[in-house]
Design a protein around this motif. Sequence first.
Motif, short mmCIF file in Angstrom:
data_model
loop_
_atom_site.label_atom_id
_atom_site.label_comp_id
_atom_site.label_asym_id
_atom_site.label_seq_id
_atom_site.Cartn_x
_atom_site.Cartn_y
_atom_site.Cartn_z
N UNK A 145 -3.46 70.91 61.56
CA UNK A 145 -4.54 71.74 62.10
C UNK A 145 -5.26 70.94 63.19
N UNK A 146 -5.10 71.37 64.44
CA UNK A 146 -5.69 70.64 65.57
C UNK A 146 -6.88 71.39 66.17
N UNK A 147 -7.20 72.57 65.63
CA UNK A 147 -8.31 73.36 66.15
C UNK A 147 -9.63 72.89 65.55
N UNK A 148 -10.69 73.13 66.27
CA UNK A 148 -12.04 72.82 65.77
C UNK A 148 -12.48 73.98 64.88
N UNK A 149 -12.04 73.95 63.62
CA UNK A 149 -12.30 75.09 62.74
C UNK A 149 -13.76 75.15 62.30
N UNK A 150 -14.52 74.06 62.50
CA UNK A 150 -15.95 74.10 62.15
C UNK A 150 -16.69 75.17 62.96
N UNK A 151 -16.16 75.52 64.13
CA UNK A 151 -16.78 76.57 64.94
C UNK A 151 -16.73 77.93 64.26
N UNK A 152 -15.78 78.10 63.33
CA UNK A 152 -15.62 79.38 62.65
C UNK A 152 -16.55 79.52 61.44
N UNK A 153 -17.22 78.45 61.05
CA UNK A 153 -18.04 78.51 59.85
C UNK A 153 -19.23 79.45 60.06
N UNK A 154 -19.57 80.23 59.04
CA UNK A 154 -20.67 81.20 59.18
C UNK A 154 -22.00 80.51 59.44
N UNK A 155 -22.96 81.21 59.99
CA UNK A 155 -24.31 80.64 60.15
C UNK A 155 -24.93 80.41 58.77
N UNK A 156 -25.93 79.55 58.68
CA UNK A 156 -26.58 79.31 57.38
C UNK A 156 -27.24 80.56 56.85
N UNK A 157 -27.24 80.67 55.51
CA UNK A 157 -27.94 81.79 54.87
C UNK A 157 -29.42 81.42 54.79
N UNK A 158 -30.30 82.20 55.40
CA UNK A 158 -31.73 81.85 55.43
C UNK A 158 -32.30 81.70 54.02
N UNK A 159 -33.15 80.69 53.84
CA UNK A 159 -33.85 80.48 52.58
C UNK A 159 -33.03 79.80 51.51
N UNK A 160 -31.74 79.51 51.80
CA UNK A 160 -30.89 78.84 50.81
C UNK A 160 -30.53 77.43 51.28
N UNK A 161 -30.08 76.63 50.31
CA UNK A 161 -29.55 75.30 50.63
C UNK A 161 -28.08 75.51 50.99
N UNK A 162 -27.73 75.20 52.24
CA UNK A 162 -26.39 75.48 52.75
C UNK A 162 -25.53 74.21 52.80
N UNK A 163 -24.34 74.33 52.24
CA UNK A 163 -23.38 73.22 52.21
C UNK A 163 -22.10 73.66 52.91
N UNK A 164 -21.61 72.84 53.82
CA UNK A 164 -20.32 73.08 54.46
C UNK A 164 -19.30 72.08 53.95
N UNK A 165 -18.15 72.56 53.49
CA UNK A 165 -17.06 71.68 53.04
C UNK A 165 -15.99 71.69 54.12
N UNK A 166 -15.67 70.54 54.65
CA UNK A 166 -14.79 70.47 55.82
C UNK A 166 -13.89 69.24 55.73
N UNK A 167 -12.59 69.45 55.95
CA UNK A 167 -11.62 68.36 56.02
C UNK A 167 -11.39 68.08 57.50
N UNK A 168 -11.81 66.92 57.97
CA UNK A 168 -11.85 66.71 59.42
C UNK A 168 -11.82 65.23 59.79
N UNK A 169 -11.29 64.96 60.97
CA UNK A 169 -11.44 63.63 61.57
C UNK A 169 -12.59 63.75 62.57
N UNK A 170 -13.80 63.80 62.06
CA UNK A 170 -14.97 64.03 62.89
C UNK A 170 -15.11 62.94 63.95
#
Length: 422
Positions: A145-170
């Motif tokens: 996977x060579x695409x920047x898939x983090x761009x596809x992640x949804x926006x944060x849900x307002x009022x909640x604690x938001x966690x993103x799980x990502x496998x990446x060579x940041x």
Amino acid sequence: MACMDEFRFLHAADLHLDSPLLGLTEKSGDYARLVADASRRAFSDMVSLAVESGCRFVVLAGDVFDGDLRDTQCGLFFINGMARLQAAGIRVFMILGNHDAENRFAKHLRVTDNVHLFATSGAETCVMEDLGVAVHGHSFARRDVRDNIARQYPPPVPGLFNIGILHTACQGREGHESYAPCTVEQLVNHGYQYWALGHVHTREILHENPYVVYAGNLQGRHAREAGPKGASLVTVRGGEVLTVEHRVLDAVRWACEAVDLNAATTYAEMGSRIRAASLDLVARAQGRPVALRLELVGATPLHASLIRDAHELQLEVEAILASVSDHIWLERLRVHTTAPARPEVLDPSTGGRIAADIRSAATPEALQAELDTILTTILDRMPAHTRTEEMRAAILHDVPARARDLALSLVENPEAGDNAHQ
């Protein structure tokens, strides 16, 4: 809906269940059995940590398995671990990484009801209303996977604690393929409170508030993955990260140690320095078996005998380690010592003339062309991922110097090894 006042979760990645510990395959049968299930023991301890710490959920940031599944018992072992978490009321959110994506079993894993495996078709969100937490994830559909898939992640849900799980060579990581590339700035600006990253096997906090964290792997697999390994225990209070604690979970500790033999004149003195370093490593491992890659450095009169009597040196070092502990093994021994500097003195003897000829001939310029040709032939027969310019440069630098030193040791001081043992 608001975030629960305080809770804990565990962030782990790169479990690589049943991955062999490279470099230890030729050790004794007892040792082989001890290290064979290191990844499983680390995983079991991870499950125990989540239960004992009162975690409400666990996030697994990819590479649970190690490539194509060799044994279906590995999958069953993982499911049993998930069942232990379910019995404790702990939910699990996991994504597939590059190794999982090539695993025929992982995509069809029938796990317990407490586990959510994020889809490969795109990023999605799971909301835990009782905690006020939104978890976002995207599994790898294929290894490369060579695409920047983090761009596809949804926006944060307002009022909640938001966690993103990502496998990446940041931002790129030396020694790791550039899968799912992204930048720290991109993740920070996305609006999540915590990014749980996987793929890089070294623990690292890339940013705080919001947190962008590599948990590292649970168990080192070779000497380049030395030091304590484990998972991150995260405490959240009032919708903000309070602490991110590294909890050590490795079952076998890899260690790379350089012992300075500068001015050491006898093997007894060398042994004393190796023993002191080994005792310190064993103490820091806190009861774990230690696989040691040992490098001898420094300018020492022992240099000639060390490079000339390689087999005897290996036995000597293994005996020293055995006197320290039953659970420290020599994975590899490297001798990078040098001979003490001495003034150039014209020696008219036959040995002196031969030594002078060796010094003048054994220069990089004199040997490089022939050595480069030999190296090209050898490297062409090796797997593509092992052929690196770094390897070529190291060999071209080391081989002429080592050949010169060995030749000089035979000409200049043939009895040095016998005297050094006294």
